[in-house]
Motif scaffolding. Structure first.
Motif, PDB file in Angstrom:
ATOM      1  N   VAL A  67      42.826  40.544  47.545  1.00 51.59           N
ATOM      2  CA  VAL A  67      41.624  40.932  48.280  1.00 51.59           C
ATOM      3  C   VAL A  67      40.520  39.958  47.876  1.00 51.59           C
ATOM      4  N   ASN A  68      40.184  39.047  48.756  1.00 49.43           N
ATOM      5  CA  ASN A  68      39.225  37.996  48.420  1.00 49.43           C
ATOM      6  C   ASN A  68      37.835  38.224  49.004  1.00 49.43           C
ATOM      7  N   ASP A  69      37.719  39.151  49.927  1.00 46.53           N
ATOM      8  CA  ASP A  69      36.421  39.463  50.521  1.00 46.53           C
ATOM      9  C   ASP A  69      35.554  40.167  49.474  1.00 46.53           C
ATOM     10  N   GLU A  70      34.471  39.506  49.065  1.00 45.24           N
ATOM     11  CA  GLU A  70      33.626  40.051  48.007  1.00 45.24           C
ATOM     12  C   GLU A  70      32.975  41.369  48.404  1.00 45.24           C
ATOM     13  N   ARG A  71      32.696  41.559  49.688  1.00 43.38           N
ATOM     14  CA  ARG A  71      32.099  42.814  50.121  1.00 43.38           C
ATOM     15  C   ARG A  71      33.079  43.968  49.967  1.00 43.38           C
ATOM     16  N   VAL A  72      34.348  43.717  50.283  1.00 34.40           N
ATOM     17  CA  VAL A  72      35.373  44.747  50.123  1.00 34.40           C
ATOM     18  C   VAL A  72      35.551  45.071  48.642  1.00 34.40           C
ATOM     19  N   ARG A  73      35.633  44.034  47.824  1.00 37.99           N
ATOM     20  CA  ARG A  73      35.804  44.247  46.387  1.00 37.99           C
ATOM     21  C   ARG A  73      34.627  45.021  45.805  1.00 37.99           C
ATOM     22  N   ALA A  74      33.407  44.641  46.227  1.00 37.24           N
ATOM     23  CA  ALA A  74      32.209  45.312  45.710  1.00 37.24           C
ATOM     24  C   ALA A  74      32.185  46.778  46.131  1.00 37.24           C
ATOM     25  N   GLY A  75      32.611  47.056  47.376  1.00 37.26           N
ATOM     26  CA  GLY A  75      32.645  48.437  47.853  1.00 37.26           C
ATOM     27  C   GLY A  75      33.633  49.280  47.061  1.00 37.26           C
ATOM     28  N   LEU A  76      34.807  48.713  46.752  1.00 36.94           N
ATOM     29  CA  LEU A  76      35.803  49.434  45.969  1.00 36.94           C
ATOM     30  C   LEU A  76      35.320  49.653  44.536  1.00 36.94           C
ATOM     31  N   MET A  77      34.646  48.656  43.982  1.00 33.07           N
ATOM     32  CA  MET A  77      34.120  48.784  42.617  1.00 33.07           C
ATOM     33  C   MET A  77      33.053  49.868  42.549  1.00 33.07           C
ATOM     34  N   GLU A  78      32.224  49.965  43.583  1.00 31.32           N
ATOM     35  CA  GLU A  78      31.197  50.995  43.608  1.00 31.32           C
ATOM     36  C   GLU A  78      31.833  52.383  43.703  1.00 31.32           C
ATOM     37  N   MET A  79      32.880  52.506  44.508  1.00 30.04           N
ATOM     38  CA  MET A  79      33.584  53.782  44.596  1.00 30.04           C
ATOM     39  C   MET A  79      34.180  54.157  43.244  1.00 30.04           C
ATOM     40  N   ALA A  80      34.705  53.169  42.524  1.00 31.61           N
ATOM     41  CA  ALA A  80      35.267  53.433  41.193  1.00 31.61           C
ATOM     42  C   ALA A  80      34.179  53.921  40.248  1.00 31.61           C
ATOM     43  N   ARG A  81      32.994  53.295  40.313  1.00 36.74           N
ATOM     44  CA  ARG A  81      31.887  53.717  39.456  1.00 36.74           C
ATOM     45  C   ARG A  81      31.488  55.156  39.762  1.00 36.74           C
ATOM     46  N   GLU A  82      31.373  55.463  41.051  1.00 33.11           N
ATOM     47  CA  GLU A  82      30.976  56.819  41.446  1.00 33.11           C
ATOM     48  C   GLU A  82      32.039  57.852  41.086  1.00 33.11           C
ATOM     49  N   SER A  83      33.310  57.443  41.132  1.00 34.07           N
ATOM     50  CA  SER A  83      34.403  58.385  40.850  1.00 34.07           C
ATOM     51  C   SER A  83      34.441  58.803  39.388  1.00 34.07           C
ATOM     52  N   ARG A  84      33.751  58.057  38.536  1.00 36.87           N
ATOM     53  CA  ARG A  84      33.752  58.378  37.108  1.00 36.87           C
ATOM     54  C   ARG A  84      32.512  59.166  36.690  1.00 36.87           C
ATOM     55  N   GLN A  85      31.658  59.476  37.649  1.00 42.46           N
ATOM     56  CA  GLN A  85      30.508  60.301  37.328  1.00 42.46           C
ATOM     57  C   GLN A  85      30.946  61.758  37.150  1.00 42.46           C
ATOM     58  N   ARG A  86      30.047  62.549  36.652  1.00 41.73           N
ATOM     59  CA  ARG A  86      30.368  63.934  36.323  1.00 41.73           C
ATOM     60  C   ARG A  86      29.890  64.877  37.417  1.00 41.73           C
ATOM     61  N   GLY A  87      30.781  65.779  37.843  1.00 40.90           N
ATOM     62  CA  GLY A  87      30.405  66.811  38.801  1.00 40.90           C
ATOM     63  C   GLY A  87      29.614  67.905  38.108  1.00 40.90           C
ATOM     64  N   TRP A  88      28.953  68.771  38.884  1.00 37.78           N
ATOM     65  CA  TRP A  88      28.142  69.826  38.278  1.00 37.78           C
ATOM     66  C   TRP A  88      28.972  70.729  37.369  1.00 37.78           C
ATOM     67  N   TRP A  89      30.268  70.869  37.673  1.00 42.14           N
ATOM     68  CA  TRP A  89      31.133  71.779  36.924  1.00 42.14           C
ATOM     69  C   TRP A  89      31.381  71.313  35.491  1.00 42.14           C
ATOM     70  N   HIS A  90      31.157  70.011  35.220  1.00 42.44           N
ATOM     71  CA  HIS A  90      31.363  69.511  33.862  1.00 42.44           C
ATOM     72  C   HIS A  90      30.321  70.054  32.886  1.00 42.44           C
ATOM     73  N   GLU A  91      29.216  70.565  33.407  1.00 41.90           N
ATOM     74  CA  GLU A  91      28.199  71.144  32.537  1.00 41.90           C
ATOM     75  C   GLU A  91      28.716  72.383  31.819  1.00 41.90           C
ATOM     76  N   PHE A  92      29.800  72.970  32.326  1.00 39.56           N
ATOM     77  CA  PHE A  92      30.315  74.215  31.769  1.00 39.56           C
ATOM     78  C   PHE A  92      31.514  73.995  30.845  1.00 39.56           C
ATOM     79  N   GLY A  93      31.740  72.758  30.432  1.00 41.60           N
ATOM     80  CA  GLY A  93      32.829  72.475  29.515  1.00 41.60           C
ATOM     81  C   GLY A  93      34.134  72.197  30.231  1.00 41.60           C
ATOM     82  N   ASP A  94      35.232  72.405  29.540  1.00 44.95           N
ATOM     83  CA  ASP A  94      36.563  72.080  30.055  1.00 44.95           C
ATOM     84  C   ASP A  94      37.040  73.169  31.016  1.00 44.95           C
ATOM     85  N   ILE A  95      36.963  72.882  32.303  1.00 48.70           N
ATOM     86  CA  ILE A  95      37.435  73.807  33.331  1.00 48.70           C
ATOM     87  C   ILE A  95      38.785  73.288  33.826  1.00 48.70           C
TER      88      ILE A  95
END
Length: 285
Positions: A67-95
């Motif tokens: 995948v050489n298109d930098e826009r595609v790569r950047a979009g996938l990288m941003e999705m990866a960053r967002e996928s590692r954020q915490r949902g509201w449910w993480h405030e309540f510990g290990d569910i």
């Protein structure tokens, strides 16, 4: 975390896109795993959205898939960053069912079958506490309270600003008959079911004892659909040590058909409401 970002759904979308890129290259998961010197199961978990995806994983996979298109790569990288954020449910510990909560938070419609207790989205606080205490006897009081609070917050999908477009619930009559908590807790819970069943986006049906054997006796499950066409329907089963999620078209069709049979076996919505009311009155005596 931005209220508009759901990490669970981001992982699913990113995984689906990575699978699409792999298939475009005509590569198997085993071949990709060999190139990256990782296990095939890791590639599978990345693609099905059950595992967090790092930006390094995305970079390496983009290199393998050329995948050489930098826009595609950047979009996938941003999705990866967002996928590692915490949902509201993480405030309540290990569910343990956090993946389900993330999917539920994004679903546009849910069809659920339950044979043992009222589904979480429809539970009163007192009934929820009794269910958690009864089904998880080794859980301490603090953990029980956290589970109940999570359950109450999940109910924003029926009481909040972004309600489900459709919630269809089929329960076995045993759900109405089993005394959970106390007679008063049951009466309050059943009256709440009656009130909720009168909403235009909520349908509630009961399969009566007199029907005898029916397809739902093999186990409970839920079908979740999503507003984005890129997000496939998910069939969910809750387990004691692990949950199961099915997304293949054949599996979804099978359980959709099974759910149609359950609805046909059940009383109508109006008849179900009458039966629920009779049980509620019985618990009040």
């Amino acid at each position: 975390m931005s209220a508009n970002i759901n990490p669970t759904v981001r992982r699913r979308r990113l995984g689906a896109e990575l699978r699409r890129l792999r298939e475009l290259r005509g590569m198997t998961a085993e071949e990709v795993a060999g190139r990256l010197m990782v296990s095939q199961s890791k590639i599978s978990r990345l693609e099905n959205g059950r595992r967090s995806i790092s930006q390094r994983d995305v970079r390496d996979l983009c290199d393998v898939y050329e995948v050489n298109d930098e826009r595609v790569r950047a979009g996938l990288m941003e999705m990866a960053r967002e996928s590692r954020q915490r949902g509201w449910w993480h405030e309540f510990g290990d569910i343990p069912y956090s993946v389900y909560i993330g999917l539920e938070a994004e679903a546009s419609s849910i069809r659920a079958y339950e044979s043992s207790f009222v589904p979480g989205l429809l539970q009163t606080r007192e009934y929820a506490a009794a269910v958690v205490e009864g089904t998880q006897p080794d859980t301490d009081a603090g953990a029980v309270q956290r589970r109940v609070e999570v359950r109450m917050k999940r109910q924003s999908r029926i009481n909040g600003e972004n309600p489900l477009g459709s919630l269809w619930v089929v329960v076995d009559e045993a759900v109405l008959a089993r005394e959970v908590g106390s007679p008063m807790v049951m009466a309050d819970q059943l009256h709440q079911l009656i009130e909720l069943s009168e909403r235009p986006n909520i349908n509630l049906q009961v399969i009566p004892f007199r029907h005898g054997a029916h397809p739902g006796m093999t186990g409970t499950f839920s079908l979740m659909e999503f507003p984005e066409s890129a997000d496939s329907t998910v069939v969910y089963f809750e387990g004691v040590t692990a949950d199961l999620y099915l997304e293949k078209d054949a599996d979804v069709r099978r359980y959709t058909n099974l759910y149609d049979h359950l609805r046909a076996a059940a009383l109508s919505v109006a008849e179900s409401r009458t039966l629920i009311r009779s049980y509620a009155e019985g618990f009040k005596r």
